[in-house]
Write an enzyme that holds these catalytic residues in place. Structure first.
Site, short mmCIF file in Angstrom:
data_model
loop_
_atom_site.label_atom_id
_atom_site.label_comp_id
_atom_site.label_asym_id
_atom_site.label_seq_id
_atom_site.Cartn_x
_atom_site.Cartn_y
_atom_site.Cartn_z
N ARG A 182 1.67 0.24 -3.31
CA ARG A 182 2.45 -0.98 -3.53
C ARG A 182 2.90 -1.64 -2.23
O ARG A 182 3.97 -2.21 -2.13
CB ARG A 182 3.67 -0.69 -4.42
CG ARG A 182 3.36 -0.17 -5.79
CD ARG A 182 2.55 -1.14 -6.63
NE ARG A 182 2.21 -0.53 -7.90
CZ ARG A 182 1.13 0.21 -8.11
NH1 ARG A 182 0.25 0.38 -7.14
NH2 ARG A 182 0.89 0.75 -9.28
N SER A 261 7.23 -3.37 -13.91
CA SER A 261 7.95 -2.23 -13.33
C SER A 261 8.92 -2.73 -12.27
O SER A 261 8.50 -3.32 -11.27
CB SER A 261 6.96 -1.24 -12.72
OG SER A 261 6.07 -0.77 -13.69
N GLU A 365 10.73 -3.03 -6.80
CA GLU A 365 9.38 -3.53 -6.53
C GLU A 365 9.34 -5.05 -6.36
O GLU A 365 8.66 -5.55 -5.48
CB GLU A 365 8.43 -3.10 -7.66
CG GLU A 365 6.98 -3.43 -7.40
CD GLU A 365 6.04 -2.77 -8.38
OE1 GLU A 365 4.99 -3.37 -8.68
OE2 GLU A 365 6.34 -1.67 -8.88
#
Length: 373
Positions: A182, A261, A365
């Site tokens: 990520r 998420s 995130e």
């Protein structure tokens, strides 16, 4: 008072539209409708660019005048503060899908999930398990988007971007993108690169998928991990799994009014993991075995969703207008009347609760604008 609209001439050059259709410029423009959370205040100024030349011109103008710049793609990974953005917001709405054999080039503004569908229709493998992820193609290398056993870093060959430091368009090969979980060079230097195009190398496996790496996908399809299945079937399975978790955009489903998420899965050093494991066993019993997966550098990745759930934040948690999804503990959602502060209050509560229970600090995130946890 509604947003003020005026027209701005398109820039000249090879990429310019010869019909000279004006670029739309809005002032005091709502940004909430441009995000999947549907949260955040207005921008002082909003430009929508439909060509690479317009993107570059808008960025150069903002940088030249010292105006703060916010680049918006699909808005699926963005948390904007209630006060909005005092500067120029640039919405990238460029279009371009070019498939030459197994080589794919996408303009940054292409809708990602539509592009995935088109590659599957062409019988190609490599991104079929990334179906249903909201947002635009230009955001995928920034976040190194991944799900269900695939990450774009395994298929991206080059990223074409405007470098705000050198004021040049550059082509960055995969090896120089610094991809990790990520994360990427683009995320590490958020004020430097504006992605214009992304190039991928896919696989012609005769209509079959890439080997299935994710246990849930393989189990749902009744095959072993590592096996190939029809790419179209893999895509449909992933879409169904995502929909069951509220991870496919649906205007009628408030569980999808989210950024997917909200927290990344923690990656722990050996000592950190052992300390976490001891606390988990102490809290939940000696037979407790938290999820653990190998990560780069000999580290261990565990599940943020598991941590959140076991810390007491179950599906549907919350009493206010921002709550945990009723379908998945990893998604924080806007139930329709939330503010960004409502969302952040919930996020902070979850972070504090997980840290107190397990000694692990969750990291958000989505990108935050004008606010932070």
């Amino acid at each position: 008072m509604g947003p003020h609209v005026r027209s701005v001439p398109r820039p000249s050059g090879e990429c310019a539209d010869r019909t000279l259709v004006p670029v739309q410029e809005l002032h005091d423009a709502p940004l909430a409708p441009l995000t999947t959370f549907r949260l955040g205040g207005p921008a002082s100024r909003l430009l929508t660019a439909t060509t690479d030349a317009e993107v570059i011109e808008a960025v150069r103008e903002a940088d030249g005048s010292g105006t703060p710049l916010l680049v918006i793609g699909g808005g699926s990974n963005l948390v904007i503060g209630d006060k909005g953005f005092d500067g120029t917001a640039l919405r990238i709405a460029t279009k371009g899908f070019a498939l030459n054999g197994t080589t794919l080039e996408l303009a940054a503004g292409e809708i990602w999930t539509d592009a995935v569908a088109r590659t599957v229709e062409a019988g190609l493998a490599g991104i079929e398990c990334l179906a249903g992820i909201p947002g635009s193609a230009g955001a995928t290398p920034i976040q190194n988007v991944g799900a269900y056993g695939q990450e774009v870093s395994s298929t991206v060959t080059e990223v074409v971007a405007y470098d705000r430091h050198t004021e040049e368009t550059v082509t960055i090969p995969n090896a120089d993108c610094a991809f990790s979980y990520r994360h990427s060079r683009f995320k590490a230097e958020p004020d430097r690169f504006v992605v214009l195009r992304v190039r991928f190398e896919l696989e012609d496996a005769g209509g079959l998928s890439a080997p299935l790496r994710y246990a849930e996908t393989a189990r749902t399809m009744g095959v072993e991990q590592g096996e190939r299945v029809p790419a179209a079937a893999a895509r449909e399975t992933v879409l169904a799994l995502r929909a069951g978790k509220g991870m496919v955009l649906d205007p009628e489903d408030h569980d999808s009014w989210s950024a997917g998420s909200f927290f990344t899965n923690p990656i722990l050093e050996d000592a950190e993991y052992e300390a976490f494991l001891a606390r988990a066993k102490d809290r939940l019993g000696p037979g407790t075995t938290p999820p653990a997966f190998p990560a780069d550098g000999g580290r261990v990745k565990t599940s943020a969703a598991w941590l959140i759930d076991k810390a007491g934040f179950t599906k549907g948690y919350g009493t206010g207008p921002a709550r945990i999804s009723t379908k998945h503990t990893l998604a924080l959602t806007n139930r329709g009347e939330a503010t960004t502060e409502d969302l952040l209050a919930l996020a902070r509560e979850v972070v504090a609760g997980v840290r107190e229970a397990f000694g692990v600090t969750l990291v958000n995130e989505p990108v935050t604008v004008g606010v932070s946890l």
